[in-house]
Design an enzyme around this catalytic site. Structure first.
Site, short mmCIF file in Angstrom:
data_model
loop_
_atom_site.label_atom_id
_atom_site.label_comp_id
_atom_site.label_asym_id
_atom_site.label_seq_id
_atom_site.Cartn_x
_atom_site.Cartn_y
_atom_site.Cartn_z
N HIS A 1 0.82 -1.24 0.00
CA HIS A 1 0.00 0.00 0.00
C HIS A 1 0.84 1.27 0.00
O HIS A 1 0.31 2.37 -0.19
CB HIS A 1 -0.93 0.04 1.22
CG HIS A 1 -1.96 -1.03 1.22
ND1 HIS A 1 -2.83 -1.24 0.18
CD2 HIS A 1 -2.27 -1.98 2.15
CE1 HIS A 1 -3.63 -2.26 0.46
NE2 HIS A 1 -3.30 -2.73 1.65
N ASP B 1 -3.03 -10.55 -2.31
CA ASP B 1 -3.59 -10.01 -1.06
C ASP B 1 -5.03 -9.57 -1.33
O ASP B 1 -5.36 -9.14 -2.43
CB ASP B 1 -2.75 -8.81 -0.62
CG ASP B 1 -3.11 -8.30 0.77
OD1 ASP B 1 -2.40 -8.62 1.73
OD2 ASP B 1 -4.12 -7.56 0.88
N HIS C 1 -6.60 -7.04 -0.38
CA HIS C 1 -6.70 -5.60 -0.65
C HIS C 1 -5.93 -5.26 -1.91
O HIS C 1 -4.92 -5.90 -2.23
CB HIS C 1 -6.13 -4.80 0.53
CG HIS C 1 -6.80 -5.10 1.83
ND1 HIS C 1 -6.28 -6.01 2.74
CD2 HIS C 1 -7.94 -4.62 2.37
CE1 HIS C 1 -7.10 -6.08 3.80
NE2 HIS C 1 -8.11 -5.24 3.59
#
Ligand SMILES: [Zn+2]
Length: 308
Positions: free
Chosen positions: A122, A159, A161
């Site tokens: 991220h 993942d 996300h």
């Protein structure tokens, strides 16, 4: 040639508040789950500034260093924290990913798993986000391209996300293909199929909440694996988050250990041929401690099977 496990005790020194999902115990559980497996165990080196600077500007590194607290915890955003030794952990996480690329390129190991934290997918160029400080997987990809002179590196992020940071860091890199599957919609909100990269070098695979392994396998068979084969990568980097597991508290996909086993087999198979089996896997999320340990073990067992 075998499978390398790259980790470092410094990664246990990155602290988060009580009750935070990205906790020290995650790494303890992953490492405990890998006990007894036939692995080449390597210490993650502390990365150099130049490794971080492949993906982040100097002012971002300087800012994080300046914000490290002398004691207690410092909040970077609502999810992302610094503790006194966070930079040591983060430098080992970057260092592990870089070391893993060096190990598979040198033929020291066929493939490698980096058991590190904080995670990285991220983190954007100048923005820490979602428990992440530096873009470990994107840095590994850039290191492989720039330092080892590869022409084509694929990053596959499973993942739950969206790997918004990896996407941002590789958006303008035509030598990299990013394939990211994620629950959609879900935080951080990006990852729609229409996001395709600056050079049509990004493939986003949104998966609906409540869907499970069957939907994931169909999407990979129809979209991800053909795209990966056509790209002919010389190295595959996996952003291995295990939070698509049915028991994970942060999302609503219903994958099982067997699904992580299947996807690992498929990616290792894709790496045969053009990539000579070279796979570097970097731990991202996974927040149910038991599901994380079991899924990571299944993933590494398949890496070992493919790496023989
Ligand atoms: Zn995640």
């Amino acid at each position: 040639m075998g499978t390398a496990l790259i980790t470092h005790a410094d990664c246990l020194d990155h602290l988060t508040p009580e009750g935070h999902p990205e906790q020290v115990a995650r790494l303890d559980h992953v490492l405990h789950g890998l006990q007894g497996l036939d692995l080449l165990r390597l210490a993650a080196p502390r990365c150099e500034d130049r490794d971080i600077l492949r993906a982040h500007p100097q002012r971002y590194l300087d800012r994080l260093v300046a914000e490290v607290p002398g004691s207690g915890l410092h909040r970077l955003d609502e999810d992302t924290w610094l503790s006194p030794r966070s930079m040591e952990a983060a430098r080992r996480a970057v260092g592990a990913a870089v070391r893993a690329v060096d190990a598979v390129m040198a033929g020291e190991a066929r493939n490698a798993f980096c058991a590190t934290r904080p995670p990285g997918h991220h983190a954007e160029a100048e923005t820490p986000m979602g428990f992440c400080l530096f873009g470990n997987a994107a840095i590994a990809a850039k290191h492989a391209l720039d330092r080892h002179g590869l022409d084509r590196v694929a990053v596959v992020d499973f993942d739950v996300h969206h790997g918004n940071g990896t996407q941002a860091l590789l958006w303008d890199e035509p030598r990299a293909l990013l394939i990211s599957s994620q629950q959609y919609p879900l935080w951080p909100g990006t990852g729609a199929a229409a996001e395709r990269g600056g050079h049509d070098n990004v493939l986003n695979i949104p998966l609906p909440p409540g869907s499970g392994g069957a939907e994931m396998r169909a999407a990979y068979a129809e979209q991800a694996l053909p795209r990966l084969a056509a790209f002919e990568p010389e190295l595959i980097i996996i952003s291995a988050g295990f939070d698509a597991h049915a028991d994970d508290p942060l999302a609503e996909l219903n994958w099982t250990e067997q699904d992580f086993r299947w996807i690992t087999q498929q990616l290792c198979r894709a790496a045969q041929g053009s990539a000579r089996g070279r796979v570097v896997s970097v731990l991202e999320g996974g927040y149910d401690l038991r599901a994380l340990a079991d899924s990571a073990r299944a993933h590494v067992q398949e890496l070992i099977e493919a790496g023989r």
